[in-house]
Scaffold this motif. Structure first.
Motif, short mmCIF file in Angstrom:
data_model
loop_
_atom_site.label_atom_id
_atom_site.label_comp_id
_atom_site.label_asym_id
_atom_site.label_seq_id
_atom_site.Cartn_x
_atom_site.Cartn_y
_atom_site.Cartn_z
N GLN A 1 -5.39 -38.26 -30.04
CA GLN A 1 -6.20 -37.48 -29.10
C GLN A 1 -6.91 -36.37 -29.88
N TYR A 2 -7.99 -36.74 -30.53
CA TYR A 2 -8.68 -35.80 -31.41
C TYR A 2 -9.28 -34.62 -30.63
N SER A 3 -9.82 -34.87 -29.48
CA SER A 3 -10.41 -33.80 -28.68
C SER A 3 -9.34 -32.81 -28.23
N TYR A 4 -8.21 -33.33 -27.84
CA TYR A 4 -7.09 -32.50 -27.41
C TYR A 4 -6.61 -31.62 -28.56
N ALA A 5 -6.44 -32.21 -29.74
CA ALA A 5 -6.00 -31.45 -30.91
C ALA A 5 -7.04 -30.40 -31.31
N ALA A 6 -8.32 -30.76 -31.21
CA ALA A 6 -9.38 -29.81 -31.54
C ALA A 6 -9.37 -28.63 -30.57
N ALA A 7 -9.11 -28.90 -29.29
CA ALA A 7 -9.03 -27.82 -28.30
C ALA A 7 -7.87 -26.87 -28.61
N ILE A 8 -6.74 -27.45 -29.01
CA ILE A 8 -5.57 -26.63 -29.36
C ILE A 8 -5.88 -25.75 -30.56
N ASP A 9 -6.48 -26.34 -31.59
CA ASP A 9 -6.80 -25.57 -32.80
C ASP A 9 -7.88 -24.51 -32.53
N LEU A 10 -8.84 -24.83 -31.67
CA LEU A 10 -9.88 -23.87 -31.34
C LEU A 10 -9.30 -22.69 -30.55
N PHE A 11 -8.39 -22.98 -29.64
CA PHE A 11 -7.69 -21.92 -28.90
C PHE A 11 -6.94 -21.00 -29.87
N VAL B 1 13.79 -27.91 -30.12
CA VAL B 1 13.57 -26.89 -29.07
C VAL B 1 12.99 -25.61 -29.65
N VAL B 2 13.42 -25.25 -30.87
CA VAL B 2 12.95 -24.01 -31.48
C VAL B 2 11.97 -24.25 -32.63
N SER B 3 11.82 -25.49 -33.05
CA SER B 3 10.97 -25.77 -34.21
C SER B 3 9.60 -26.33 -33.87
N GLU B 4 9.39 -26.68 -32.60
CA GLU B 4 8.06 -27.20 -32.21
C GLU B 4 7.09 -26.04 -32.05
N VAL B 5 6.05 -26.00 -32.89
CA VAL B 5 5.06 -24.93 -32.85
C VAL B 5 3.68 -25.53 -32.60
N ILE B 6 2.67 -24.68 -32.50
CA ILE B 6 1.32 -25.14 -32.16
C ILE B 6 0.80 -26.15 -33.19
N SER B 7 0.96 -25.83 -34.47
CA SER B 7 0.41 -26.71 -35.50
C SER B 7 1.10 -28.07 -35.53
N SER B 8 2.42 -28.09 -35.36
CA SER B 8 3.14 -29.37 -35.37
C SER B 8 2.82 -30.20 -34.13
N TYR B 9 2.65 -29.52 -33.00
CA TYR B 9 2.28 -30.24 -31.77
C TYR B 9 0.88 -30.83 -31.89
N SER B 10 -0.04 -30.06 -32.47
CA SER B 10 -1.40 -30.55 -32.69
C SER B 10 -1.40 -31.77 -33.61
N TYR B 11 -0.58 -31.73 -34.63
CA TYR B 11 -0.46 -32.87 -35.56
C TYR B 11 0.11 -34.10 -34.85
N ASN B 12 1.10 -33.86 -34.01
CA ASN B 12 1.77 -34.98 -33.33
C ASN B 12 0.87 -35.68 -32.31
N VAL B 13 -0.05 -34.94 -31.68
CA VAL B 13 -0.92 -35.56 -30.67
C VAL B 13 -2.19 -36.13 -31.29
N SER B 14 -2.39 -35.90 -32.57
CA SER B 14 -3.61 -36.42 -33.21
C SER B 14 -3.26 -37.43 -34.30
N ILE B 15 -3.01 -36.96 -35.49
CA ILE B 15 -2.80 -37.86 -36.63
C ILE B 15 -1.53 -38.71 -36.48
N ASN B 16 -0.47 -38.11 -35.94
CA ASN B 16 0.82 -38.79 -35.87
C ASN B 16 1.01 -39.61 -34.59
N ALA B 17 0.00 -39.63 -33.73
CA ALA B 17 0.14 -40.33 -32.45
C ALA B 17 -0.33 -41.78 -32.55
N GLY B 18 0.26 -42.65 -31.73
CA GLY B 18 -0.18 -44.03 -31.69
C GLY B 18 -1.61 -44.15 -31.22
N THR B 19 -1.95 -43.31 -30.22
CA THR B 19 -3.34 -43.21 -29.74
C THR B 19 -3.80 -41.77 -29.98
#
Length: 307
Positions: free
Chosen positions: A272-282, A252-270
């Motif tokens: 989402q590179y575009s989604y992670a790129a949008a998060i990092d660009l933001f 609840v307190v340890s999920e940050v932008i960088s860890s969420y971006s990692y989880n939806v891209s490299i660490n995800a079963g599918t």
């Protein structure tokens, strides 16, 4: 006229050619690993698929930015990132204070010893550091609980308590980087003229007055530059330490932008590179805005800035 200019250029390169040669490797690294990858930032606006490549992937506009902003945990992720970085910002004065203390130690041998000991944690890997933190905070065998148990304090599983996560993350980072971060300020203090201190001593000034009126003004430009750079990383932080300290009880307190971006891209079963790129660009855009704002503010107040 052209012959004169050519002769001047040849003379200039004969004199400074070695310096230009030294710049070749760092500039090559900078271009290859910092500027060339900017081409790939466009996937934040595309429905990127590896099989299609960047050019063949269709444009989708701000679809993934909207997806991130409408994510149910968006506010919590932003809050956690800001709290950790602002908490870290509060510890910023510790490095210059530590450098000032070292600079005024009467015993130079002891000063060198303290410096060397304070530098050592910086060379500990993040994995080892996080393993040490988890072991020290263990409820049964942890060093912290065993020490507090001597005074009758009941054992606490600190890593399972979300209210302790921010403090553990920030202060473990302070312990690891305090000595190393002070190097720049120690170098800046070495450029302060000893004659100023000698004149102040003759006038009867004590250590605190000399620090306030001589040392701090001497390193103030360095402090301002480092503060501007840290404010420019307000939404950026490495995901490695977060992931290593994260567990289901403190997510609840340890999920940050960088860890969420990692989880939806490299660490995800599918992935989402575009989604992670949008998060990092933001994140990069917000950091750039903060950098410009703080740089302009510091420039008005202290006439010191990055540009």
């Amino acid at each position: 006229m052209k012959q004169i200019q050519t002769a001047k250029l040849k003379k200039h390169f004969r004199k400074f050619g070695a310096f230009y040669l030294m710049l070749v490797i760092p500039m090559t690294i900078l271009i290859l690993f910092k500027y060339v990858p900017m081409y790939g930032a466009q996937i934040a606006f595309r429905e990127f698929r590896i099989t299609r490549g960047i050019e063949q992937s269709p444009w989708v506009g701000f679809k993934y930015f909207q997806k991130f902003f409408s994510y149910y945990n968006f506010s919590a992720i932003i809050r956690n990132t800001l709290v950790i970085n602002l908490y870290s910002l509060l510890t910023f004065p510790l490095a210059p204070i530590f450098a000032l203390c070292l600079n005024h130690m009467p015993c130079r041998r002891y000063t060198k010893l303290v410096q060397n000991v304070s530098y050592l944690p910086h060379f500990i890997s993040t994995v080892v550091l996080c393993s040490m933190v988890i072991q020290f905070t263990n409820a049964r065998t942890g060093l912290i609980n065993q020490f507090l148990g001597l005074f009758g304090v009941p054992a606490v599983n600190y890593m399972a308590k979300k209210e302790y996560f921010y403090g553990i993350y920030v202060w473990s980072g302070v312990w690891q980087s305090l000595g190393y971060n002070s190097i720049l300020y120690i170098a800046a203090l070495s450029s302060v003229s000893p004659e100023l201190h000698e004149a102040a001593i003759i006038d009867g000034a004590g250590i605190l007055k000399r620090i306030w009126h001589i040392d701090i003004p001497g390193i103030l430009p360095t402090i301002c530059i480092m503060l501007i750079m840290q404010c420019g990383r307000l939404l950026s932080m490495g995901y490695e330490k977060i992931l290593l300290l994260q567990n289901p009880l403190n997510t609840v307190v340890s999920e940050v932008i960088s860890s969420y971006s990692y989880n939806v891209s490299i660490n995800a079963g599918t992935p989402q590179y575009s989604y992670a790129a949008a998060i990092d660009l933001f994140t990069a855009v917000i950091n750039l805005v903060m950098l410009c704002l703080v740089n302009g503010l510091v420039k008005k107040i202290n006439q010191t800035s990055l540009w």
